[in-house]
Design a protein around this motif. Structure first.
Motif, short mmCIF file in Angstrom:
data_model
loop_
_atom_site.label_atom_id
_atom_site.label_comp_id
_atom_site.label_asym_id
_atom_site.label_seq_id
_atom_site.Cartn_x
_atom_site.Cartn_y
_atom_site.Cartn_z
N ASP C 10 43.84 1.16 52.96
CA ASP C 10 43.41 1.22 51.57
C ASP C 10 44.62 1.30 50.65
OD1 ASP C 10 41.00 3.19 49.70
OD2 ASP C 10 42.26 1.50 49.18
N HIS C 11 45.06 0.15 50.24
CA HIS C 11 46.26 0.09 49.41
C HIS C 11 46.01 0.60 48.01
CE1 HIS C 11 48.46 -3.03 52.08
NE2 HIS C 11 47.91 -2.05 52.75
N ASP C 12 44.76 0.88 47.71
CA ASP C 12 44.44 1.42 46.39
C ASP C 12 45.22 2.68 46.10
OD1 ASP C 12 41.17 1.43 44.90
OD2 ASP C 12 43.02 0.41 44.42
N HIS C 13 45.56 3.40 47.13
CA HIS C 13 46.28 4.65 46.93
C HIS C 13 47.77 4.42 46.83
CE1 HIS C 13 42.79 7.12 47.52
NE2 HIS C 13 42.50 6.42 48.57
N GLY C 14 48.16 3.18 46.82
CA GLY C 14 49.60 2.93 46.86
C GLY C 14 50.08 3.22 48.26
N HIS C 15 51.34 3.43 48.40
CA HIS C 15 51.88 3.58 49.75
C HIS C 15 52.18 5.04 49.98
CE1 HIS C 15 51.91 -0.71 50.05
NE2 HIS C 15 52.07 -0.63 48.75
N HIS C 16 51.10 5.80 50.05
CA HIS C 16 51.26 7.24 50.04
C HIS C 16 51.78 7.79 51.36
CE1 HIS C 16 47.10 6.13 50.92
NE2 HIS C 16 47.20 7.02 51.85
N HIS C 17 51.80 6.96 52.39
CA HIS C 17 52.37 7.46 53.65
C HIS C 17 53.86 7.18 53.73
CE1 HIS C 17 48.40 8.46 54.84
NE2 HIS C 17 48.00 7.21 54.80
N ALA C 18 54.34 6.36 52.84
CA ALA C 18 55.76 6.03 52.81
C ALA C 18 56.37 6.67 51.56
CB ALA C 18 55.92 4.52 52.75
N PRO C 19 57.68 6.82 51.56
CA PRO C 19 58.31 7.35 50.34
C PRO C 19 58.05 6.41 49.17
CG PRO C 19 59.95 6.86 52.05
CD PRO C 19 58.63 6.47 52.59
N HIS C 114 25.53 20.53 36.82
CA HIS C 114 26.94 20.14 36.97
C HIS C 114 27.04 18.62 36.91
CE1 HIS C 114 31.13 20.47 38.29
NE2 HIS C 114 30.88 19.30 38.87
N ASN C 115 27.89 18.12 36.01
CA ASN C 115 28.04 16.68 35.83
C ASN C 115 29.29 16.18 36.55
OD1 ASN C 115 25.96 15.96 33.58
ND2 ASN C 115 26.95 17.86 32.89
N VAL C 116 29.19 14.97 37.10
CA VAL C 116 30.35 14.33 37.72
C VAL C 116 30.27 12.83 37.42
CG1 VAL C 116 29.17 14.22 39.97
CG2 VAL C 116 31.66 14.02 39.87
N VAL C 117 31.44 12.24 37.21
CA VAL C 117 31.51 10.86 36.71
C VAL C 117 32.12 9.93 37.75
CG1 VAL C 117 32.45 9.39 34.86
CG2 VAL C 117 31.81 11.76 34.37
N VAL C 118 31.60 8.71 37.81
CA VAL C 118 32.13 7.69 38.71
C VAL C 118 31.88 6.33 38.06
CG1 VAL C 118 29.94 7.39 39.98
CG2 VAL C 118 32.11 6.83 41.11
N CYS C 119 32.54 5.31 38.57
CA CYS C 119 32.16 3.93 38.26
C CYS C 119 32.04 3.22 39.60
CB CYS C 119 33.20 3.25 37.38
SG CYS C 119 32.86 1.49 37.15
N THR C 120 30.81 2.96 40.04
CA THR C 120 30.64 2.34 41.36
C THR C 120 30.97 0.85 41.33
OG1 THR C 120 28.29 1.80 41.05
CG2 THR C 120 28.81 3.97 42.00
N PRO C 134 43.15 8.81 38.19
CA PRO C 134 43.88 9.05 39.43
C PRO C 134 43.51 8.00 40.48
CG PRO C 134 42.12 10.66 39.16
CD PRO C 134 42.17 9.87 37.89
N ALA C 135 44.38 7.83 41.46
CA ALA C 135 44.15 6.81 42.49
C ALA C 135 42.81 7.01 43.20
CB ALA C 135 45.31 6.83 43.49
N TRP C 136 42.47 8.26 43.49
CA TRP C 136 41.23 8.48 44.24
C TRP C 136 39.99 8.04 43.46
CZ3 TRP C 136 37.97 11.61 41.62
CH2 TRP C 136 38.49 12.61 40.79
N TYR C 137 40.07 8.12 42.12
CA TYR C 137 38.91 7.72 41.31
C TYR C 137 38.63 6.22 41.48
CZ TYR C 137 35.88 7.26 37.20
OH TYR C 137 34.82 7.01 36.36
N LYS C 138 39.69 5.46 41.76
CA LYS C 138 39.56 4.01 41.93
C LYS C 138 39.29 3.62 43.37
CE LYS C 138 43.77 3.56 40.11
NZ LYS C 138 45.00 2.93 39.59
N SER C 139 39.29 4.61 44.28
CA SER C 139 39.20 4.29 45.71
C SER C 139 37.78 3.93 46.11
CB SER C 139 39.67 5.49 46.54
OG SER C 139 38.70 6.54 46.48
N ARG C 140 37.68 3.12 47.15
CA ARG C 140 36.37 2.77 47.71
C ARG C 140 35.59 4.01 48.11
NH1 ARG C 140 35.08 -2.56 49.52
NH2 ARG C 140 33.26 -1.75 50.60
N ALA C 141 36.29 4.95 48.75
CA ALA C 141 35.60 6.10 49.31
C ALA C 141 34.90 6.92 48.21
CB ALA C 141 36.58 6.98 50.09
#
Lengths: 115, 93, 216
Positions: C10-19, C114-120, C134-141
């Motif tokens: 999931d490149h959506d998060h950028g390359h978070h496992h690499a520096p 309790h309200n929570v927001v998303v864009c599916t 944030p990256a997670w907001y754009k993630s598939r998961a």
């Protein structure tokens, strides 16, 4: 038919909550897209449609701003602002220039995408 | 005057046309209740092609999570709301 | 589905496992394409370099602190709160935060809801008030799961909701952008507006977190 980006409710694994600051090029891409949008040359609707046209595997193949960039490229061609030939020629020039200045460090698999 | 008022029970059209559609698949064919009317907005289905077209009334529609997901784990009071355009909503009993 | 391919790639998060990638290197075809598009559009006079820079600076100037000021004002000023709930754009503009092109709707957390927001469908987010998502907001998961199992998703963010609190998930499918107004934490009666604003986190305004009593 399910659009590639219409994913609400599909099974997925854990959420990676790690955040990361945007790279310089991503900020540039964001600013460029905003500037083009301010000229009335790409609405959010057109951008979304272009991103959907990248297909079902675009989320795996491309990062977020890579998808935006692909969408901008297609949009500029479809609006007649740029031609695909112009883009391909410029891409080749930029690539050549970056190679000469030592700024090019393509990831594996990127080489073959280049015109 | 909008066609639907808050409190109206509606069903989302269960259609699957190609094109740029902003009605999520998971809501198609589901029953919900109009929560509010936002006013008339440009229709993304034509704007996505840079084409003009009449504005469409936009509503916030509330769905019970348990009505969307048969295996829903949570409170029966939990809801999902989405913003849906008039032409995707049918008045329901 | 046993295919976890998405998550490993999931490149959506950028390359978070690499520096983090150094900014002075170009790594992908699309990065070259972005430079090429910018140069062509400037050469043709479609946009100017100054305009692109202006939008980058504008984007950098918008941070979750803007939204936090709106929330804190709503906590201390009940008339403002009413105006915010009635017309988010007008209320944000009062505090110097113009929002153009989209309609801002504030949704308020209460004892019961309790309200929570998303864009599916993509990644709609109140960018004009909170900055970039944030990256997670754009993630598939996140996009796929929060409409189906919001309580499990909130739990992954460390937010355990009591069973008697109703969860309301807002799927931003159209021209509306949502701001969650979190509940004011207990024990903050003596704080002034600025101190209250400092308590308000980005995640609480998306709705994946609550502001706990005695936090900070």
């Amino acid at each position: 038919m399910r659009s590639p980006q219409d994913i609400g409710g599909l099974p997925e694994g854990p959420i990676d909550a790690a955040d990361h600051a945007l790279n310089f090029w991503e900020k540039q891409a964001d600013g460029l897209r905003a500037a083009v949008g301010s000229k009335g040359l790409m609405s959010s609707h057109e951008s979304r449609r272009a991103i959907e046209s990248l297909g079902h595997d675009a989320m795996e193949r491309l990062t977020y701003y890579e998808r935006w960039t692909a969408a901008l490229s297609m949009q500029m061609v479809s609006r007649g602002v740029l031609t695909q030939d112009e883009i391909d020629v410029k891409v080749a020039q930029v690539r050549q220039r970056l190679a000469e200045t030592g700024e090019l460090e393509l990831r594996p698999g990127e080489q073959e995408k280049l015109p | 005057m909008s066609r639907l008022s808050p409190g109206a029970v509606v069903r989302v059209r269960e259609d699957y046309p190609p094109g740029h559609i902003r009605t999520p698949i998971y809501l198609r064919g589901k029953q919900g209740v109009v929560e509010r009317h936002f006013g008339a907005f440009g229709n993304p289905e034509t704007l996505a092609y840079n084409l003009p077209g009449p504005k469409k009334d936009l509503y916030k529609v509330r769905f019970r999570a348990a009505d969307l997901w048969p295996d829903y784990q949570g409170s029966p009071k939990d809801t999902v709301e989405a913003d849906l355009y008039d032409h995707w909503l049918e008045a329901s009993a | 589905m046993s295919d976890h391919h998405h998550h490993d790639h999931d490149h959506d998060h950028g390359h978070h496992h690499a520096p983090p990638q150094p900014d002075d290197k170009v790594h992908s075809y699309h990065q070259i394409l972005s430079i090429a598009l910018k140069e062509l559009l400037i050469e043709k006079g479609v946009v100017t370099a100054a305009e692109v820079r202006h939008f980058i600076e504008k984007r950098d100037s918008i941070t979750p602190a803007n939204g936090a000021k709106v929330v804190a004002r709503a906590w201390v000023d009940s008339a403002f709160r009413e105006r915010l709930l009635a017309d988010g754009n007008a209320a944000a503009a009062e505090l110097g935060f113009p929002i153009t092109g989209t309609k801002l709707v504030a949704v308020e957390n209460t004892q019961d809801t309790h309200n929570v927001v998303v864009c599916t469908l993509c990644s709609c987010y109140p960018r004009d008030l909170l900055g970039l998502p944030p990256a997670w907001y754009k993630s598939r998961a996140y996009r796929a799961r929060v409409v189906r199992e919001p309580r499990a998703v909130l739990r992954e963010f460390g937010t355990e909701l009591p069973g008697d609190v109703a969860v309301r998930v807002h799927d931003s499918t159209a021209d509306i952008r949502f701001l969650v107004v979190p509940q004011r934490p207990q024990g903050t009666q003596n704080l002034d507006e600025d101190a209250l604003a400092a308590l308000v986190t980005r995640d609480s305004m998306i709705g994946v977190a609550r502001l706990e009593e005695g936090a900070h």
